[in-house]
Design an enzyme around this catalytic site. Structure first.
Site, PDB file in Angstrom:
ATOM      1  N   LYS A   1     -27.769  22.182  17.175  1.00  0.00           N
ATOM      2  CA  LYS A   1     -28.498  21.023  17.689  1.00  0.00           C
ATOM      3  C   LYS A   1     -27.499  19.925  18.059  1.00  0.00           C
ATOM      4  CE  LYS A   1     -31.976  17.588  16.320  1.00  0.00           C
ATOM      5  NZ  LYS A   1     -32.827  17.074  15.228  1.00  0.00           N
TER       6      LYS A   1
ATOM      7  N   LYS B   1     -25.313  20.769  13.266  1.00  0.00           N
ATOM      8  CA  LYS B   1     -26.025  19.614  13.808  1.00  0.00           C
ATOM      9  C   LYS B   1     -25.007  18.507  14.071  1.00  0.00           C
ATOM     10  CE  LYS B   1     -29.786  16.361  12.793  1.00  0.00           C
ATOM     11  NZ  LYS B   1     -30.832  16.006  11.804  1.00  0.00           N
TER      12      LYS B   1
END
Length: 324
Positions: free
Chosen positions: A248, A195
């Protein structure tokens, strides 16, 4: 005029030919639809920066979940907006917390729909950070205990899968341990393994009311400049017991999705985040691009890079276009 023996256009001439040799498939079975759940009853409040996305009270979330399931989308992921916040995010693991109530209600009414839950503190803390603050910094190890409590509370409420998004070191191992000790060894972990500290999260922070009140998240989310680090993060999460790895954001990090696909055999998920969605919606509203075609092309590119699963706010629209 000389042509080579192989002429690629031969297989592009009709849709039937193109479909026959198509290398990548985009289907509703690959999608997870995000839901933002908030207090109240009959609440359906559109997020201004995300047209078509709403904050929903539990009853409205159930209605949305039923529609999603009927369209053929197999799963939702829940994000909670609590009634109150505090320094340690205690509402995140409250027995009657907003997400816990939503899980129970959705599983009661739409039992076959998979319910995934975001495990983090940023929506629940008064300071907006993803962990416990000590001496003006996020305390990694103290945060792990809170994350474990959240994951177990979600499993008790009926969640099918938990998805830690905090980026604390060691969180997957601690959550796996806690789930197993509580009798939930069957509940898988979809880890936000990679992330990035991205600028594409802005609309989400409006939707979830989760912007940090001071500083930023660069001390725990990944530096956008780093690719090799993504492999190290993913390897650690596999070692700790992650069942699915997620990257992400998605579109700006297709190279990272591809790198993980080539390195690991675990299922790979990708999150087409709020900023990606909002840019397509905004450009389409201005008539600058064809929303439907760009939506499908962007999702297809994420699949082509190697993602098995895509979390996307376009899930319902894709389902209506592609069918089951």
């Amino acid at each position: 005029m000389f042509f080579p023996e192989y002429r690629p256009r031969r297989l592009r001439r009709t849709e039937a030919l193109r479909a026959m040799v198509r290398e990548t498939e985009l289907s509703v079975k690959h999608l997870i639809y995000p839901l933002f759940v908030c207090p109240g009853k009959g609440v359906r409040e559109e997020v201004s920066s995300m047209p078509g996305v709403f904050r929903l009270s539990v009853d409205e979330a159930v209605r949305e979940a039923r529609e999603v399931f009927e369209l053929g989308v197999p799963a939702v992921i829940l994000f909670g907006i609590p009634e109150k916040k505090d320094e340690v995010g205690s509402e995140a693991y409250a027995k009657r917390g907003i997400v816990q109530r939503a899980i129970s209600a959705i599983k009661k009414e739409v039992p076959e729909l998979l319910v995934v839950t975001d495990v983090c503190l940023c929506e629940y803390t008064s300071h907006g950070h993803c962990g416990i603050i000590k001496d003006s910094e996020v305390d990694n190890d103290a945060t792990l205990e809170q994350l474990a409590r959240i994951a177990v509370s979600h499993a008790r409420a009926g969640a099918d899968m938990v998805a830690p998004s905090d980026m604390m070191d060691g969180r997957v191992a601690r959550i796996r341990e806690a789930l197993d000790e509580a009798g939930f060894s069957h509940v898988p972990i979809l880890s936000y393994a990679v992330k990035y500290c991205s600028s594409f999260y802005g609309p989400f922070r409006e939707a979830a009311d989760s912007a940090p009140q001071f500083g930023d998240r660069r001390s725990y989310q990944m530096d956008p400049a780093n690719a090799r680090e993504a492999l190290r993060e993913a390897a650690l999460d596999i070692e700790e017991g992650a069942d699915i790895l997620m990257v992400k954001p998605a579109l700006p990090y297709l190279d990272i999705i591809r790198a993980l696909r080539e390195e690991f055999n675990h299922p790979i998920a990708a999150y087409q985040v709020s900023g990606e969605y909002a840019m397509i919606k905004a450009a389409a509203r201005l008539g600058w691009l064809d929303e439907e075609r760009v939506m499908l092309e962007s999702l297809l590119s994420i699949r082509r890079a190697g993602a098995d699963i895509i979390i996307t706010y376009f899930a319902k629209e894709v389902a209506r276009k592609l069918g089951r």
